[in-house]
Design a protein around this motif. Structure first.
Motif, PDB file in Angstrom:
ATOM      1  N   ALA A   1      -5.917   6.162   0.925  1.00  0.00           N
ATOM      2  CA  ALA A   1      -5.894   5.380  -0.308  1.00  0.00           C
ATOM      3  C   ALA A   1      -7.175   5.578  -1.105  1.00  0.00           C
TER       4      ALA A   1
ATOM      5  N   SER B   1      -2.700   0.232  -4.465  1.00  0.00           N
ATOM      6  CA  SER B   1      -2.502   0.653  -3.077  1.00  0.00           C
ATOM      7  C   SER B   1      -3.756   0.397  -2.251  1.00  0.00           C
TER       8      SER B   1
ATOM      9  N   CYS C   1       1.301   3.702  -3.303  1.00  0.00           N
ATOM     10  CA  CYS C   1       0.929   5.087  -3.041  1.00  0.00           C
ATOM     11  C   CYS C   1       2.033   6.028  -3.530  1.00  0.00           C
TER      12      CYS C   1
ATOM     13  N   VAL D   1      -1.328   8.323   4.066  1.00  0.00           N
ATOM     14  CA  VAL D   1      -0.959   6.920   3.870  1.00  0.00           C
ATOM     15  C   VAL D   1       0.456   6.627   4.346  1.00  0.00           C
TER      16      VAL D   1
ATOM     17  N   SER E   1       0.835  -1.209   0.000  1.00  0.00           N
ATOM     18  CA  SER E   1       0.000   0.000   0.000  1.00  0.00           C
ATOM     19  C   SER E   1       0.864   1.252   0.000  1.00  0.00           C
TER      20      SER E   1
END
Length: 408
Positions: A280, A378, A219, A318, A215
């Motif tokens: 996200a 992500s 990102c 994030v 993730s």
């Protein structure tokens, strides 16, 4: 964590963005002085990024065996020496080699700063510290081009490298003064290469670590797609002047800073996972709307700028929280975990950057598709990651905290 330690760690991670961006305005002058083509000069950036990824894969796992402080001091010293070698480079081959060493050694600041925070803090406190560090880190992409633009006419490209060398020397002194050893001897891995292999298996087979790491990485892939293509999209397609483009770029960087500040303030109430999910989701929604804008709306100026601000700014929600959640899964091997996270980050950046220009300077479609693809991956990574944490993490964290307190 003392404030001086947090600032030192953040500045260590800001060194490599400065070394990446400050000399870009000088590339034409470098090509002329060294008598090489532009592609050869661009190779200095490629080798720097390769060194940055490789250095994290080596230094991070070694720090689980040897400790953080010693490697951090050595890495920063070598980075300073490599900066001086760049400034004194007699030819392009020397410069390319020195840039690789600079990236490899500079990786110590990135990978070990994350490991140190993971050593001394966990859970909500770690999320707050990572978000606070992102605030300081977020200033580097804004300041670097401005510094480079001011320094190149005055001192030339060699002077830029001397400035980077001086900054690295200051960081060496700051590390010696402010950074303690946070990975005590009795908690270090033993067994040489065998232990490195065990740590790697521990990290890569932890489903939650892999999920939160992916993730984080995808990102950043969204942001790198924007960074690589935005000069052409915002100026050639949207019609911004170079000055207005610089303002737009700075505003989006400020968006990351603002989101990081908000994250640090509210994470104790919301929890880090929820902020990763929200960030996200915002990044995915904005990126998908950019795809619609590029393919159906003709890319209108102000909606496009607003969507870019949301897509890029959501990184602040994030990055710090996903890092906290990922490294929290492997407290006994946070150096290795940080290395995997950072190496994947820069490897994806190197892969995404060329793709966004495949349709030429007059099309925004590759950029928005790359952003949407990375944002989708992500969001999928965090959605597929189990919300529960490993039951051994809490006990291991308490043991580590007691050991660090005893060491101090």
């Amino acid at each position: 964590m003392r404030r001086i330690l947090l600032v030192t760690l953040a500045l260590l991670t800001a060194l490599t963005p400065l070394a990446t961006d400050m000399y870009l305005p000088a590339m034409p002058a470098m090509a002329g002085e060294l008598g090489v083509s532009a592609s050869v000069v661009q190779l200095t950036l490629t080798t720097f990024l390769i060194g940055l990824a490789a250095g994290q894969l080596v230094i991070g796992p070694l720090s689980d065996q040897w400790g953080r402080r010693r490697l951090l001091v050595v890495g920063t010293v070598v980075c300073a020496a490599a900066g001086a070698a760049c400034a004194l480079a007699p030819d392009a081959a020397w410069l390319v080699g020195a840039r690789f060493v600079q990236g490899f050694a500079g990786a110590a600041g990135i990978v070990l700063a994350r490991a140190v925070i993971s050593d001394v803090a966990r859970g909500i406190r770690a999320a707050q510290l990572f978000s606070a560090m992102m605030v300081i880190q977020g200033v580097a992409p804004v300041v670097a081009p401005l510094l480079g633009g001011a320094l190149v006419p005055a001192v030339g490209w060699r002077g830029v490298y001397w400035v980077l060398t001086g900054f690295a020397v200051v960081l060496v002194l700051a590390v010696v003064r402010a950074v303690p050893e946070t990975h005590p001897v009795h908690l270090r891995s033993a067994g040489g290469l065998g232990a490195l292999g065990r740590d790697a298996r521990l990290v890569l087979t932890n489903r939650s670590f892999v999920g939160y790491t992916l993730s984080f990485v995808f990102c950043f892939g969204t942001m790198f797609a924007y960074i690589a293509a935005s000069p052409f999209v915002l100026q050639n397609i949207l019609g911004l002047s170079p000055g207005r483009y610089s303002v737009a770029f700075a505003v989006n960087a400020v968006g990351i800073i603002v989101a990081s500040v908000v994250s640090a303030r509210i994470v104790a109430r919301t929890g880090p996972r929820r902020l990763v999910v929200v960030g996200a989701a915002v990044m995915l929604g904005a990126s998908l709307l950019l795809v619609v804008g590029a393919t159906a709306w003709g890319l209108p100026l102000w909606p496009t700028l607003a969507l870019l601000f949301l897509a890029v700014g959501s990184l602040g929600l994030v990055a710090g929280n996903a890092t906290t959640l990922a490294l929290g899964q492997v407290p006994g091997a946070s150096g290795t975990g940080s290395a995997v996270l950072g190496a994947l980050q820069f490897t994806l950046a190197a892969a995404v950057s060329p793709l966004v220009g495949i349709a030429g300077e007059r099309s925004a479609v590759p950029m928005v598709l790359a952003m949407a693809a990375c944002a989708t991956l992500s969001a999928a990574a965090v959605a597929l990651t189990p919300a529960r944490t490993d039951r051994t993490t809490g006990a291991r964290a308490q043991e580590l905290e007691a050991a660090v307190g005893h060491e101090r």
